[in-house]
Scaffold this active site. Structure first.
Site, PDB file in Angstrom:
ATOM      1  N   GLU A  34       0.872  -1.167   0.000  1.00  0.00           N
ATOM      2  CA  GLU A  34       0.000   0.000   0.000  1.00  0.00           C
ATOM      3  C   GLU A  34       0.917   1.227   0.000  1.00  0.00           C
ATOM      4  OE1 GLU A  34      -2.805   0.318   3.241  1.00  0.00           O
ATOM      5  OE2 GLU A  34      -3.476   2.267   2.511  1.00  0.00           O
ATOM      6  N   ARG A 258       5.250 -12.928   9.555  1.00  0.00           N
ATOM      7  CA  ARG A 258       5.918 -11.661   9.229  1.00  0.00           C
ATOM      8  C   ARG A 258       7.263 -11.599   9.934  1.00  0.00           C
ATOM      9  NH1 ARG A 258       4.086  -6.563   9.883  1.00  0.00           N
ATOM     10  NH2 ARG A 258       2.185  -7.148   8.870  1.00  0.00           N
ATOM     11  N   LYS A 268       4.101   0.909   9.511  1.00  0.00           N
ATOM     12  CA  LYS A 268       4.290   2.173   8.794  1.00  0.00           C
ATOM     13  C   LYS A 268       3.675   3.334   9.562  1.00  0.00           C
ATOM     14  CE  LYS A 268       2.965   0.191   4.919  1.00  0.00           C
ATOM     15  NZ  LYS A 268       2.529  -0.078   3.547  1.00  0.00           N
TER      16      LYS A 268
HETATM   17  P1  ATP Z   1       2.745  -2.264   8.038  1.00  0.00           P
HETATM   18  O1  ATP Z   1       2.040  -3.161   9.016  1.00  0.00           O
HETATM   19  O2  ATP Z   1       4.195  -2.106   8.285  1.00  0.00           O
HETATM   20  O3  ATP Z   1       2.065  -0.951   7.845  1.00  0.00           O
HETATM   21  P2  ATP Z   1       1.494  -3.489   5.831  1.00  0.00           P
HETATM   22  O4  ATP Z   1       1.340  -4.944   5.923  1.00  0.00           O
HETATM   23  O5  ATP Z   1       0.302  -2.655   6.049  1.00  0.00           O
HETATM   24  O6  ATP Z   1       2.722  -3.039   6.695  1.00  0.00           O
HETATM   25  P3  ATP Z   1       1.656  -3.392   3.013  1.00  0.00           P
HETATM   26  O7  ATP Z   1       2.126  -2.272   2.185  1.00  0.00           O
HETATM   27  O8  ATP Z   1       0.218  -3.747   2.996  1.00  0.00           O
HETATM   28  O9  ATP Z   1       2.115  -3.061   4.472  1.00  0.00           O
HETATM   29  O10 ATP Z   1       2.548  -4.682   2.763  1.00  0.00           O
HETATM   30  C1  ATP Z   1       2.897  -5.166   1.496  1.00  0.00           C
HETATM   31  C2  ATP Z   1       3.273  -6.608   1.634  1.00  0.00           C
HETATM   32  O11 ATP Z   1       4.371  -6.750   2.514  1.00  0.00           O
HETATM   33  C3  ATP Z   1       2.132  -7.410   2.200  1.00  0.00           C
HETATM   34  O12 ATP Z   1       2.030  -8.620   1.462  1.00  0.00           O
HETATM   35  C4  ATP Z   1       2.545  -7.666   3.612  1.00  0.00           C
HETATM   36  O13 ATP Z   1       2.021  -8.885   4.077  1.00  0.00           O
HETATM   37  C5  ATP Z   1       4.072  -7.698   3.504  1.00  0.00           C
HETATM   38  N1  ATP Z   1       4.681  -7.329   4.771  1.00  0.00           N
HETATM   39  C6  ATP Z   1       4.470  -6.214   5.491  1.00  0.00           C
HETATM   40  N2  ATP Z   1       5.163  -6.230   6.631  1.00  0.00           N
HETATM   41  C7  ATP Z   1       5.860  -7.389   6.642  1.00  0.00           C
HETATM   42  C8  ATP Z   1       6.771  -7.998   7.557  1.00  0.00           C
HETATM   43  N3  ATP Z   1       7.103  -7.419   8.703  1.00  0.00           N
HETATM   44  N4  ATP Z   1       7.291  -9.201   7.228  1.00  0.00           N
HETATM   45  C9  ATP Z   1       6.965  -9.787   6.079  1.00  0.00           C
HETATM   46  N5  ATP Z   1       6.115  -9.280   5.177  1.00  0.00           N
HETATM   47  C10 ATP Z   1       5.564  -8.086   5.445  1.00  0.00           C
HETATM   48 MG    MG Z   2      -1.440  -3.605   4.637  1.00  0.00          MG
END
Ligand code: ATP
Ligand code: MG
Length: 553
Positions: A34, A258, A268
């Site tokens: 995102e 994760r 984020k």
């Molecule tokens: P955050 O929780 O940090 O805001 P998010 O999951 O909302 O992260 P996205 O931009 O939706 O962020 O993530 C893009 C991809 O990266 C998704 O498939 C998510 O599952 C993966 N991802 C995000 N954080 C991690 C992590 N700590 N370890 C592994 N994969 C991750």
């Molecule tokens: Mg997300």
């Protein structure tokens, strides 16, 4: 990286699918960020996994921006994400946006309304939450749940046409208000948001929810393996259900644990707070766990990929020690960084028996770890040098093998010297150390017969360049700041940045290029900061030579 490592569980699934001839032998993954922040090391894990799978099985990976929430998203983030993925060494097949599917998703919603599987609900968010029940108590329906297909079609069209204000209505899937999975209790599909979108502008005032956008986007692209993190396990029934009801490409979702890293935060939202409240110098502050922060800190793409490989693909949440990340960058830089001398906490050394105005030129290897050598450089030697303040001890302890009055030590790549006397200022601080040198002890041609235990680094005072050096430490004082009482920011390490304004470095570093790694001998690995100029050198410490944290803790 070991070639023989066993398959991770997702690779096993892919191999089974390939063996069964699923998807015509095609592997298509996607990385779906995102664009509401910069990528962090957790995303790097997901990137390495998605792109790595495709690479291994002759497949492809799409970069898809999951841009369904106009309020938090921005092109700045889109650009940084593209830069970071490329920098990590990956190429995507197609650059796509969930917002490109808004028309299609709208049609999908209409299809579900026609199937009696979706309805427009006028309840407020609070009412919906209250009607949802609890995990042990079933939810309750309301009068809107029984609206006719025609009425729902009309109201949904009116929602799209902008006839209602934000929050006035939502489109919900009609599934099961008693489901033990709360996400199946008539989840929201669309909400009204009169907001400008970074790509679609003002074309839309209704936006699909994650659960109604993600699986369908996967299906539209015909993604074969949709990999996400464990928190999406309860979303999977919904993912499968929408795909089934819409009779579209059967993408499948698989979840892995994760990446959690200690002494930092990775959401984020929290990283944005650190940036906006000025706790750090932007998203690419070298203390941030962001890809851009790690890059500015001097991490290499190879070290991050190696880290992601080493931690593997887990099915259970765990916490990875940041020491492993540091280990990976040390291993990499040991093989690539040029060795140079830099004096971080300088004190003047005067060689009384070395003639004033005389200059020697010495040679040193750029990197003794490189087989066959990596060339060498020259550096000047003169009567006045800078050495580290702590390489001299006025009253040396028994096992002190560096410089003291009457003690001998070797100056790296140069001569053996002996401490003679010191000068002090009014406060008792040492301002200069006098010594004598042994002319026959020149490195490489030492006929002095003297053996010394210690070697110290130095730079010639007349020739050295002055640099600023930034020493970074962990951004947080505790392993898991998000899991402590109070605000995570209460646990910021107040000493995470130490700036040394007057550091003396070998003169040829004036020509170093940003991003080029350097080992300051005995001190650590460094890289030029993006703000550095030849007249105003600024070095960031990437990592110390050894793990020094244990001693401090
Ligand atoms: P955050 O929780 O940090 O805001 P998010 O999951 O909302 O992260 P996205 O931009 O939706 O962020 O993530 C893009 C991809 O990266 C998704 O498939 C998510 O599952 C993966 N991802 C995000 N954080 C991690 C992590 N700590 N370890 C592994 N994969 C991750
Ligand atoms: Mg997300």
């Amino acid at each position: 990286m070991s070639e023989e490592r066993s398959l991770n569980f997702i690779e096993e699934i892919v191999e089974e699918d390939l063996a069964a001839g699923k998807n015509g032998g095609r592997v298509l993954t996607r990385f779906p960020p995102e664009p509401n922040g910069y990528l962090h090391i957790g995303h790097a894990k997901s990137i390495c996994l998605n792109f790595g799978l495709a690479k291994k099985y002759n497949g492809k990976t799409n970069l898809r921006f999951d841009d369904t929430n106009p309020v938090k998203e921005d092109v700045e983030y889109v650009d940084s994400i593209k830069e970071d993925v490329k920098w990590l060494g990956f190429d995507w097949a197609e650059e796509l946006y969930a917002s490109d599917y808004f028309d299609k998703l709208y049609e999908f919603a209409v299809t579900l309304i026609k199937q009696g599987m979706a309805y427009v609900d006028d309840s407020t968010a609070e009412e919906i939450a209250a009607q949802k029940g609890t995990p042990t108590e079933p939810g309750k329906g309301n009068q809107y749940r029984n609206r006719s297909v025609e009425e729902n079609l009309q109201l949904f069209a009116d929602m799209k046409a902008g006839k209602f204000p934000d929050g006035a209505k939502v489109l919900r899937a009609k599934i099961d208000l008693a489901s033990p999975n709360m996400l199946l209790r008539d989840p929201l599909m669309y909400r009204i948001k009169h907001a400008h979108h970074h790509r679609t502008g003002d074309a839309w005032c209704i936006y699909p929810m994650y659960d109604f956008a993600h699986g369908q986007s996967d299906a539209i692209e015909e993604i074969t393996h949709s990999i996400c993190t464990l928190e999406f396990v309860p979303h999977r029934p919904l993912y499968d259900l929408f795909i089934e009801k819409l009779n579209i490409f059967p993408s499948k979702q698989y979840e892995f644990a994760r990446l959690n890293l200690n002494y930092t935060v990775m959401s984020k939202r929290k990283l944005l707070q650190l940036v906006e409240e000025g706790h750090v110098d932007g998203w690419d502050d070298p203390r941030m766990p962001t890809i851009s922060g790690l890059r500015r800190r001097g991490y290499t793409p190879a070290s991050i990929r190696e880290f992601c490989e080493r931690i593997g693909v887990a099915k259970r949440e765990n916490m990875i020690d940041v020491g492993l990340l540091e280990f990976c960058i040390r291993e990499d830089l040991n093989k690539t960084a040029w060795r140079r001398m830099a004096v971080l906490d300088p004190v003047k050394l005067i060689i009384d028996n070395y003639p004033e105005g005389q200059k020697d030129v010495f040679h040193g290897e750029n990197n003794p770890e490189v087989e066959g050598g990596d060339g060498s450089r020259e550096f000047p030697f003169s009567r006045e040098l800078w050495i580290e303040r702590d390489d001299f001890m006025e009253e040396p302890t028994k096992k002190y093998f560096r410089l003291g009055i009457g003690l001998m030590v070797r100056l790296k790549n140069a001569y053996i010297i002996k401490g003679e006397s010191i000068e002090k200022d009014a406060n008792g601080n040492i301002t200069a150390i006098h010594c004598s040198y042994i002319p026959e002890s020149k490195s490489g041609n030492d006929t002095s017969g003297i053996n010394v235990k210690g070697t110290i680094h130095w730079v010639s005072a007349d020739h050295a360049k002055t640099a600023e050096v930034r020493l970074y430490d962990r951004l947080f004082q505790v392993e898991d700041p998000s899991n402590e009482d109070g605000d995570f920011k209460d646990y910021i390490n107040p000493n995470s940045l130490q700036v040394l304004k007057t550091v003396y470095v070998e003169p040829d570093l004036a020509n170093a290029k940003p991003g080029t790694p350097v080992q300051f001998m005995r001190k650590g690995y460094f890289t030029l900061d993006k703000t550095s100029t030849p007249d105003n050198l600024v070095f960031n410490r990437t990592v110390t030579l050894k793990d020094s944290w244990v001693k401090k803790g």
